[in-house]
Design an enzyme around this catalytic site. Sequence first.
Site: not given
Length: 392
Positions: A181, A264
Amino acid sequence: MHTPKGYRFATIEANLKYSGRRDLALLVSDLPAAAAGVFTTNVFQAAPVVVAKSMLEARPFARAVLINAGNANACTGEQGIANCRHTLELVGDAAGLMPEEILPASTGVIGMQFNMEKWTSAAAPLAAALGSNTAEDFARTIMTTDAFPKLVSRTVELDGKPVSLLAVAKGAGMICPNMATMLSVFITDAAVDPALWQEMFRAGVEESFNRVTVDGDTSTNDTVFGLANGASGVTVTGANRERMQQAVTAVMREIAYMLVQDGEGATKVIHINVTGAAHTADAERAARTVGHSPLVKTAMYGRDANWGRIVAALGRSGAAFQPEDVVVTMCGVELFRNGQPTDTDFDTLLEPLLKERDIVLDIELGHGTGSYTLLASDLTHEYININADYRS
């Protein structure tokens, strides 16, 4: 860091989801501030997105931004919206603010309701902490899977006087803003008319946050807030607007780069520059198809100059061009021209260059003057490890 005048920060460990770390953050302007916002285009919009959008539509001013980490308050129905509004009442009462002066944002797991007892307990300590924390504390508190806090500041002279700008952001996965997010708060001590501020703010977002991707997933919660409180005594006018716009966009671009850098598991930032398209929309289609391709992204992780994956992605992008007109260049080394690979020993030439973090990929379509630049991350084993275990 150049922190704009007239802002205070507060962060606490509220145990809203995490334990042993801070997870609730409040930013307060001492003066009413012109407020701007750009939000996710995902149809499933989180409760704080729904609430914040309605607040800014009714009143383009704010005093504060409230962010919690660990719980996205998304897909939580009417109860989630009611809980979001109640958190603003709780924090407003404790901090001496009206609920409609506080813009909410949330990040974390989708589908969980707030524990309102914990929010009730957190309001007073959060208000009491105002002024005792820094912008870096704020940035650390709103992190989820982020590896590092993201802050960028700058000072620019307008009419011979200094104006400060500061942006904080969080995001490492579910990153493909189209306004995981992805959240960001941008503050300045310049005075700006609200309508002008929203216009400048959206222009900056289009040139920065909307030109990055980690995994092609647009979140339910993507939000970028901007506050301009005028504490510097300098007003943005027609004469100095362009200089301020350049500073706003530059800060946003720098922090947007950090989102991709911290993707990530990411090890690369791929700078995809498409030129020669029929128009900007076609250039964007081409850049996004290449940047979202798992095969291209894994090739970059493997330091493999696999031009075949790049041209295959271009061919399915929907952009108009003739295959023989396409030229693909990586880190200054030409890989593909006239519909076939070049006879350069590009694997040898690129071996040391592909070890670097930043990989520049230039794509010429030879079909017009449209251009677009997108920043994308690579795709690694660690991305799978992080996201396979995210809810546990």
